[in-house]
Design a protein around this motif. Structure first.
Motif, short mmCIF file in Angstrom:
data_model
loop_
_atom_site.label_atom_id
_atom_site.label_comp_id
_atom_site.label_asym_id
_atom_site.label_seq_id
_atom_site.Cartn_x
_atom_site.Cartn_y
_atom_site.Cartn_z
N SER A 32 -13.45 8.75 6.99
CA SER A 32 -12.70 7.88 7.34
C SER A 32 -11.49 8.43 8.24
CB SER A 32 -11.80 6.85 6.73
OG SER A 32 -11.23 7.34 5.32
N GLY A 33 -11.02 9.93 7.68
CA GLY A 33 -9.96 10.65 8.51
C GLY A 33 -8.37 10.18 8.36
N TYR A 34 -8.31 9.44 7.08
CA TYR A 34 -7.56 9.18 6.38
C TYR A 34 -7.37 9.23 5.13
CZ TYR A 34 -6.87 6.70 10.73
OH TYR A 34 -6.46 6.09 12.29
N SER A 35 -5.96 9.83 4.65
CA SER A 35 -5.71 10.09 3.42
C SER A 35 -5.46 9.09 2.53
CB SER A 35 -4.48 11.26 3.26
OG SER A 35 -3.41 10.25 3.72
N ARG A 36 -6.13 9.52 1.10
CA ARG A 36 -5.72 8.88 -0.51
C ARG A 36 -4.43 7.95 0.28
NH1 ARG A 36 -9.51 11.28 -4.81
NH2 ARG A 36 -11.49 11.06 -3.45
N GLU A 37 -3.29 8.53 0.05
CA GLU A 37 -1.85 8.30 0.48
C GLU A 37 -1.87 7.47 1.46
OE1 GLU A 37 -2.44 11.62 0.60
OE2 GLU A 37 -2.94 12.21 -1.72
N THR A 38 -2.17 7.42 2.55
CA THR A 38 -2.18 6.47 3.93
C THR A 38 -2.97 4.78 3.17
OG1 THR A 38 -1.27 7.89 5.50
CG2 THR A 38 -2.12 6.11 5.63
N TRP A 39 -3.85 4.96 2.53
CA TRP A 39 -4.74 3.81 1.81
C TRP A 39 -3.46 3.70 1.01
CZ3 TRP A 39 -7.35 0.94 5.41
CH2 TRP A 39 -8.23 1.77 7.20
N GLY A 40 -3.35 4.37 0.02
CA GLY A 40 -2.61 3.03 -0.86
C GLY A 40 -1.60 2.82 -0.84
N PHE A 41 -0.96 3.36 0.20
CA PHE A 41 0.70 3.10 1.07
C PHE A 41 0.60 1.62 1.60
CE2 PHE A 41 3.14 1.94 4.38
CZ PHE A 41 4.73 2.04 3.95
N ALA A 42 -0.81 1.54 2.18
CA ALA A 42 -1.82 0.32 2.58
C ALA A 42 -1.65 -0.70 1.81
CB ALA A 42 -2.15 -0.19 3.83
N VAL A 43 -2.27 -0.75 0.49
CA VAL A 43 -2.22 -0.96 -0.57
C VAL A 43 -1.58 -2.10 -1.01
CG1 VAL A 43 -3.84 -1.46 -2.63
CG2 VAL A 43 -4.91 -0.72 -0.85
N VAL A 44 -0.61 -1.51 -1.28
CA VAL A 44 1.23 -1.50 -2.16
C VAL A 44 1.75 -2.44 -0.80
CG1 VAL A 44 3.22 0.18 -3.02
CG2 VAL A 44 0.91 0.62 -3.18
N TRP A 45 1.84 -2.06 -0.01
CA TRP A 45 2.41 -2.66 0.71
C TRP A 45 2.08 -4.36 1.30
CZ3 TRP A 45 0.75 -4.10 6.07
CH2 TRP A 45 1.64 -4.61 6.91
N ILE A 46 0.54 -4.26 1.39
CA ILE A 46 0.09 -5.75 1.42
C ILE A 46 -0.03 -6.76 -0.13
CG2 ILE A 46 -2.54 -6.81 1.18
CD1 ILE A 46 -3.34 -4.75 3.28
N LEU A 47 0.37 -5.56 -1.53
CA LEU A 47 0.45 -6.61 -2.36
C LEU A 47 2.07 -7.04 -2.36
CD1 LEU A 47 -0.82 -4.27 -5.13
CD2 LEU A 47 -2.08 -6.46 -4.27
N THR A 48 2.85 -5.75 -2.13
CA THR A 48 4.62 -6.24 -1.98
C THR A 48 4.55 -7.13 -1.16
OG1 THR A 48 5.20 -4.43 -2.08
CG2 THR A 48 6.53 -5.75 -1.15
N LEU A 49 3.85 -7.69 -0.12
CA LEU A 49 3.96 -8.83 0.76
C LEU A 49 3.32 -10.05 0.38
CD1 LEU A 49 2.89 -7.59 4.49
CD2 LEU A 49 5.14 -8.09 3.40
N VAL A 50 2.31 -9.59 -0.86
CA VAL A 50 2.07 -10.73 -1.45
C VAL A 50 2.93 -11.30 -2.00
CG1 VAL A 50 0.34 -11.87 -2.75
CG2 VAL A 50 -0.53 -10.23 -0.97
N GLY A 51 3.55 -10.56 -2.89
CA GLY A 51 4.07 -11.23 -4.24
C GLY A 51 5.70 -11.72 -3.76
N ILE A 52 6.21 -10.71 -2.33
CA ILE A 52 7.00 -11.58 -1.69
C ILE A 52 6.67 -13.10 -1.28
CG2 ILE A 52 8.70 -11.51 0.23
CD1 ILE A 52 8.38 -8.62 0.55
N ALA A 53 6.04 -13.14 -0.57
CA ALA A 53 5.31 -14.45 -0.01
C ALA A 53 5.60 -15.53 -1.24
CB ALA A 53 3.88 -14.59 0.43
N VAL A 54 4.42 -15.11 -2.92
CA VAL A 54 4.02 -15.90 -3.81
C VAL A 54 5.75 -16.03 -4.57
CG1 VAL A 54 3.03 -15.71 -6.10
CG2 VAL A 54 2.23 -15.29 -4.10
N MET A 55 6.49 -15.48 -4.55
CA MET A 55 7.40 -15.43 -5.50
C MET A 55 9.02 -15.72 -4.67
SD MET A 55 7.43 -12.13 -8.08
CE MET A 55 9.07 -11.41 -7.70
N GLY A 56 8.67 -16.10 -3.57
CA GLY A 56 10.07 -15.94 -3.17
C GLY A 56 9.61 -17.01 -1.14
N GLY A 57 8.93 -17.81 -1.71
CA GLY A 57 8.65 -18.39 0.00
C GLY A 57 9.33 -19.20 0.29
#
Length: 164
Positions: A32-57
Motif C-alpha cells: 500500500s505504501g503507507y507504514s503500519r504506524e500511519t494506519w495504526g494512527f488512523a485506527v486510533v484516531w477513528i476509535l477516539t472520534l467514536v469514543g468522543i461521540a458516544v461518551m460526550g454526545g
C-alpha cells in the motif's frame, strides 16, 4: 551412503536452467505504501472520534475539534509518506535492479557452461534416518540425513524435495 554418477541432462533440466538464464521480469511491490504506524494512527484516531461521540454526545464542539485535528495530522502523515515513497522508489528500484542484474550475470555464465556441457552429476543419498526441519517463512524445509557412517548431510531450501 552417497552414490555419485554422471549422466546426460534431460530436456526438463535444460529448460529449468534456461529459465535461470532468461528469467521473467521482477514484478513491482504490491504494498500500500503507507507504514503500519500511519494506519495504526488512523485506527486510533477513528476509535477516539467514536469514543468522543458516544461518551460526550452533548459536546459537539469537542467532536468537531478532534475530527479537524485528526484530519490535519493524518493528512500530514499520509502526504509525508507519499512524498518519501515517491523519492525513494526510484532510488530503491534502481538499487534493486542493479542487485538483480549483478546476481543474474554471475549465475548466467555458470548456467551457460552447464548447458553447453550437457551433463549432470547425480548424488543419490541412502540414509538410516532423516530429520525434517519445518520451514520458517518461505525459506523451505530442511533435512538432516544420517548416512550411517558417522556423517550427516544437511539440505535446506525450496528446491530440495526428497523422493522417498
Amino acid at each position: 551412503m552417497i552414490q555419485e554418477f554422471v549422466r546426460e541432462m534431460t530436456e526438463e533440466e535444460r529448460a529449468w536452467l534456461q529459465r535461470g538464464i532468461d528469467p521473467s521480469p521482477v514484478p513491482r511491490r504490491m504494498a500500500s505504501g503507507y507504514s503500519r504506524e500511519t494506519w495504526g494512527f488512523a485506527v486510533v484516531w477513528i476509535l477516539t472520534l467514536v469514543g468522543i461521540a458516544v461518551m460526550g454526545g452533548a459536546n459537539k464542539g469537542g467532536l468537531a475539534i478532534a475530527a479537524a485535528v485528526g484530519v490535519l495530522m493524518l493528512g500530514y502523515r499520509f502526504a509525508a509518506e507519499a512524498r518519501k515513497k515517491a523519492r525513494g522508489d526510484a532510488r530503491g528500484d534502481a538499487q534493486n535492479r542493479e542487485f538483480i542484474d549483478a546476481h543474474q550475470s554471475r549465475n548466467s555464465a555458470a548456467l551457460t557452461r552447464a548447458l553447453e556441457d550437457g551433463r549432470v552429476t547425480v548424488k543419490r543419498v541412502s540414509a538410516v534416518a532423516v530429520i525434517e526441519i519445518e520451514p520458517l517463512e518461505d525459506e523451505g524445509t530442511g533435512y538432516v540425513f544420517d548416512l550411517g557412517d558417522g556423517r550427516v548431510l544437511f539440505l535446506k531450501g525450496q528446491e530440495y524435495v526428497p523422493t522417498e
